[in-house]
Design an enzyme around this catalytic site. Structure first.
Site, PDB file in Angstrom:
ATOM      1  N   LYS A  13       0.833  -1.217   0.000  1.00 17.93           N
ATOM      2  CA  LYS A  13       0.000   0.000   0.000  1.00 17.93           C
ATOM      3  C   LYS A  13       0.863   1.261   0.000  1.00 17.93           C
ATOM      4  O   LYS A  13       0.636   2.181  -0.786  1.00 17.93           O
ATOM      5  CB  LYS A  13      -0.938   0.033   1.229  1.00 17.93           C
ATOM      6  CG  LYS A  13      -1.878  -1.134   1.346  1.00 17.93           C
ATOM      7  CD  LYS A  13      -2.735  -1.036   2.582  1.00 17.93           C
ATOM      8  CE  LYS A  13      -1.985  -1.091   3.883  1.00 17.93           C
ATOM      9  NZ  LYS A  13      -1.319  -2.390   4.161  1.00 17.93           N
ATOM     10  N   ARG A  88      -9.074   1.337   8.996  1.00 22.44           N
ATOM     11  CA  ARG A  88      -8.698  -0.048   9.256  1.00 22.44           C
ATOM     12  C   ARG A  88      -9.800  -0.794   9.997  1.00 22.44           C
ATOM     13  O   ARG A  88      -9.653  -1.992  10.273  1.00 22.44           O
ATOM     14  CB  ARG A  88      -7.440  -0.069  10.109  1.00 22.44           C
ATOM     15  CG  ARG A  88      -6.177  -0.401   9.308  1.00 22.44           C
ATOM     16  CD  ARG A  88      -5.049  -0.462  10.299  1.00 22.44           C
ATOM     17  NE  ARG A  88      -3.894  -1.172   9.860  1.00 22.44           N
ATOM     18  CZ  ARG A  88      -2.790  -0.585   9.403  1.00 22.44           C
ATOM     19  NH1 ARG A  88      -2.746   0.709   9.222  1.00 22.44           N
ATOM     20  NH2 ARG A  88      -1.737  -1.314   9.116  1.00 22.44           N
ATOM     21  N   ARG A 127      11.704  -5.726   4.490  1.00 16.55           N
ATOM     22  CA  ARG A 127      11.337  -4.303   4.421  1.00 16.55           C
ATOM     23  C   ARG A 127      12.321  -3.440   5.223  1.00 16.55           C
ATOM     24  O   ARG A 127      12.719  -3.792   6.329  1.00 16.55           O
ATOM     25  CB  ARG A 127       9.921  -4.098   4.987  1.00 16.55           C
ATOM     26  CG  ARG A 127       9.568  -2.632   5.134  1.00 16.55           C
ATOM     27  CD  ARG A 127       8.109  -2.358   5.067  1.00 16.55           C
ATOM     28  NE  ARG A 127       7.344  -2.902   6.176  1.00 16.55           N
ATOM     29  CZ  ARG A 127       6.019  -2.804   6.268  1.00 16.55           C
ATOM     30  NH1 ARG A 127       5.321  -2.197   5.324  1.00 16.55           N
ATOM     31  NH2 ARG A 127       5.368  -3.335   7.283  1.00 16.55           N
ATOM     32  N   ARG A 160      11.537  -2.165  10.954  1.00 11.61           N
ATOM     33  CA  ARG A 160      10.454  -1.814  11.877  1.00 11.61           C
ATOM     34  C   ARG A 160      10.301  -2.882  12.970  1.00 11.61           C
ATOM     35  O   ARG A 160      10.360  -4.071  12.693  1.00 11.61           O
ATOM     36  CB  ARG A 160       9.142  -1.666  11.105  1.00 11.61           C
ATOM     37  CG  ARG A 160       9.047  -0.341  10.378  1.00 11.61           C
ATOM     38  CD  ARG A 160       7.883  -0.270   9.447  1.00 11.61           C
ATOM     39  NE  ARG A 160       6.614  -0.743  10.013  1.00 11.61           N
ATOM     40  CZ  ARG A 160       5.453  -0.661   9.371  1.00 11.61           C
ATOM     41  NH1 ARG A 160       5.400  -0.116   8.162  1.00 11.61           N
ATOM     42  NH2 ARG A 160       4.350  -1.098   9.923  1.00 11.61           N
ATOM     43  N   ARG A 171      -0.462  -9.323  13.139  1.00 14.59           N
ATOM     44  CA  ARG A 171      -1.004  -8.237  12.309  1.00 14.59           C
ATOM     45  C   ARG A 171      -1.892  -8.798  11.200  1.00 14.59           C
ATOM     46  O   ARG A 171      -2.908  -8.204  10.856  1.00 14.59           O
ATOM     47  CB  ARG A 171       0.141  -7.394  11.732  1.00 14.59           C
ATOM     48  CG  ARG A 171       0.883  -6.655  12.837  1.00 14.59           C
ATOM     49  CD  ARG A 171       2.143  -6.007  12.341  1.00 14.59           C
ATOM     50  NE  ARG A 171       1.854  -4.951  11.396  1.00 14.59           N
ATOM     51  CZ  ARG A 171       2.729  -4.476  10.516  1.00 14.59           C
ATOM     52  NH1 ARG A 171       3.942  -4.992  10.461  1.00 14.59           N
ATOM     53  NH2 ARG A 171       2.380  -3.507   9.715  1.00 14.59           N
TER      54      ARG A 171
HETATM   55  P1  ADP Z   1       2.241  -1.805   3.238  1.00 14.23           P
HETATM   56  O1  ADP Z   1       2.274  -0.303   3.158  1.00 14.23           O
HETATM   57  O2  ADP Z   1       1.023  -2.402   2.588  1.00 14.23           O
HETATM   58  O3  ADP Z   1       2.451  -2.329   4.640  1.00 14.23           O
HETATM   59  P2  ADP Z   1       4.795  -1.656   1.846  1.00 14.23           P
HETATM   60  O4  ADP Z   1       4.501  -0.746   0.697  1.00 14.23           O
HETATM   61  O5  ADP Z   1       5.608  -1.127   2.977  1.00 14.23           O
HETATM   62  O6  ADP Z   1       3.449  -2.357   2.388  1.00 14.23           O
HETATM   63  O7  ADP Z   1       5.518  -2.951   1.226  1.00 14.23           O
HETATM   64  C1  ADP Z   1       5.981  -4.009   2.081  1.00 14.23           C
HETATM   65  C2  ADP Z   1       7.363  -4.476   1.584  1.00 14.23           C
HETATM   66  O8  ADP Z   1       7.212  -5.145   0.316  1.00 14.23           O
HETATM   67  C3  ADP Z   1       8.340  -3.328   1.342  1.00 14.23           C
HETATM   68  O9  ADP Z   1       9.632  -3.757   1.714  1.00 14.23           O
HETATM   69  C4  ADP Z   1       8.238  -3.060  -0.169  1.00 14.23           C
HETATM   70  O10 ADP Z   1       9.450  -2.545  -0.703  1.00 14.23           O
HETATM   71  C5  ADP Z   1       7.938  -4.469  -0.706  1.00 14.23           C
HETATM   72  N1  ADP Z   1       7.040  -4.454  -1.871  1.00 14.23           N
HETATM   73  C6  ADP Z   1       5.974  -3.624  -2.093  1.00 14.23           C
HETATM   74  N2  ADP Z   1       5.360  -3.923  -3.266  1.00 14.23           N
HETATM   75  C7  ADP Z   1       6.041  -4.995  -3.777  1.00 14.23           C
HETATM   76  C8  ADP Z   1       5.903  -5.794  -4.974  1.00 14.23           C
HETATM   77  N3  ADP Z   1       4.926  -5.558  -5.857  1.00 14.23           N
HETATM   78  N4  ADP Z   1       6.770  -6.812  -5.131  1.00 14.23           N
HETATM   79  C9  ADP Z   1       7.753  -7.054  -4.235  1.00 14.23           C
HETATM   80  N5  ADP Z   1       7.940  -6.357  -3.106  1.00 14.23           N
HETATM   81  C10 ADP Z   1       7.109  -5.332  -2.870  1.00 14.23           C
HETATM   82  P1  AMP Z   2       1.234   0.564   8.995  1.00 15.10           P
HETATM   83  O1  AMP Z   2       2.435   1.428   8.853  1.00 15.10           O
HETATM   84  O2  AMP Z   2       0.061   1.037   8.186  1.00 15.10           O
HETATM   85  O3  AMP Z   2       1.542  -0.906   8.750  1.00 15.10           O
HETATM   86  O4  AMP Z   2       0.762   0.685  10.513  1.00 15.10           O
HETATM   87  C1  AMP Z   2       1.601   0.251  11.583  1.00 15.10           C
HETATM   88  C2  AMP Z   2       0.782   0.110  12.863  1.00 15.10           C
HETATM   89  O5  AMP Z   2       0.232   1.393  13.226  1.00 15.10           O
HETATM   90  C3  AMP Z   2      -0.423  -0.826  12.778  1.00 15.10           C
HETATM   91  O6  AMP Z   2      -0.082  -2.190  12.985  1.00 15.10           O
HETATM   92  C4  AMP Z   2      -1.296  -0.258  13.902  1.00 15.10           C
HETATM   93  O7  AMP Z   2      -0.836  -0.653  15.176  1.00 15.10           O
HETATM   94  C5  AMP Z   2      -1.065   1.247  13.781  1.00 15.10           C
HETATM   95  N1  AMP Z   2      -2.048   1.884  12.891  1.00 15.10           N
HETATM   96  C6  AMP Z   2      -1.788   2.503  11.700  1.00 15.10           C
HETATM   97  N2  AMP Z   2      -2.922   2.971  11.155  1.00 15.10           N
HETATM   98  C7  AMP Z   2      -3.934   2.629  11.996  1.00 15.10           C
HETATM   99  C8  AMP Z   2      -5.344   2.796  11.988  1.00 15.10           C
HETATM  100  N3  AMP Z   2      -5.967   3.419  10.966  1.00 15.10           N
HETATM  101  N4  AMP Z   2      -6.056   2.305  13.016  1.00 15.10           N
HETATM  102  C9  AMP Z   2      -5.453   1.682  14.036  1.00 15.10           C
HETATM  103  N5  AMP Z   2      -4.135   1.465  14.114  1.00 15.10           N
HETATM  104  C10 AMP Z   2      -3.370   1.926  13.107  1.00 15.10           C
END
Ligand code: ADP
Ligand code: AMP
Length: 214
Positions: A13, A88, A127, A160, A171
């Protein structure tokens, strides 16, 4: 253009939100980034959020809803925005819907980035994140030019705390229970669009641009 990114943690995302925002010149609002910045700055909100985040749980709705509702009313959001990580829960989605309705607005697209749970652990373990500017990388799939250093701002990258496999499992469980119902919520409102998030970054982005228009 008001866009919501849906999908499991690690689905991509944030990565896609960044690309959308650069192309369409709209702000990227990531609630996860907002919480991480607050934790880094040791604010009261950060202290409250941290215990939930470390366990892979959601931060309570009341700590996040007003923050987002206020943010989307600011001036730089007048041409639209991408919400990443919010809503969420159904109550968060309802709160956003009501806040937008009050000014005659609504969400235009809810883009669900679909990635099966099996792929998620690998994504999360590789990541790397920049807490200074919010950029996200992957050691294998989206590496930086210099290992451990953000390409965009030069700050040091972190793993992270909540990307440990054990926390990722929590999660994912939380996602299926509390967030996945939003897919039906937005399908009912005729704004749901689904993309295959297992494809390469650029291919996922092309699919999104095909939905949003060039
Ligand atoms: P989210 O915001 O949904 O938690 P991220 O955008 O942080 O996910 O992506 C999670 C991990 O996967 C990151 O390390 C990112 O670089 C990698 N990633 C994202 N999209 C892809 C893809 N299409 N293929 C491979 N790796 C990806
Ligand atoms: P993210 O970076 O989106 O993966 O979010 C990391 C963490 O932040 C999540 O696992 C939750 O603990 C918290 N968080 C982020 N956005 C929300 C939301 N909209 N509602 C509740 N918790 C959130």
């Amino acid at each position: 253009m008001k866009i919501i990114m849906l999908g499991a943690p690690g689905a991509g995302k944030g990565t896609q939100a960044d690309m959308i925002c650069a192309k369409y010149n709209i702000p990227h609002i990531s609630t996860g980034d907002i919480f991480r910045a607050n934790i880094k700055n040791n604010t009261e909100l950060g202290q409250k959020a941290k215990s939930y985040m470390d366990q892979g749980l959601l931060v309570p709705d009341e700590l996040v809803v007003d923050l987002v509702v206020d943010r989307v009313k600011t001036d730089d959001c007048k041409n639209g925005y991408v919400l990443d990580g919010f809503p969420r829960t159904i109550p968060q989605a309802e709160a956003l819907e009501n806040a937008l309705k009050a000014s005659g607005e609504n969400v235009d697209y809810a883009i669900d980035v679909e990635v099966p749970d099996e792929n998620i652990i690998k994504r999360m373990s590789g990541r790397r994140a920049c807490v200074t500017c919010g950029a996200t990388y992957h050691v294998e799939f989206a590496p930086t030019k210099v290992e451990g250093v953000c390409d965009k701002c030069g700050a040091e990258l972190i793993i992270r705390d909540d990307d440990k496999p054990e926390t990722v499992k929590n999660r994912l469980a939380v996602y299926h229970e509390q967030t996945q119902p939003l897919i039906d919520f937005y399908a009912d409102r005729n704004v749901l669009k689904e993309v295959d998030g297992t494809k390469k970054l650029e291919e996922v982005f092309d699919a999104i641009v095909a939905i949003l228009g060039a």
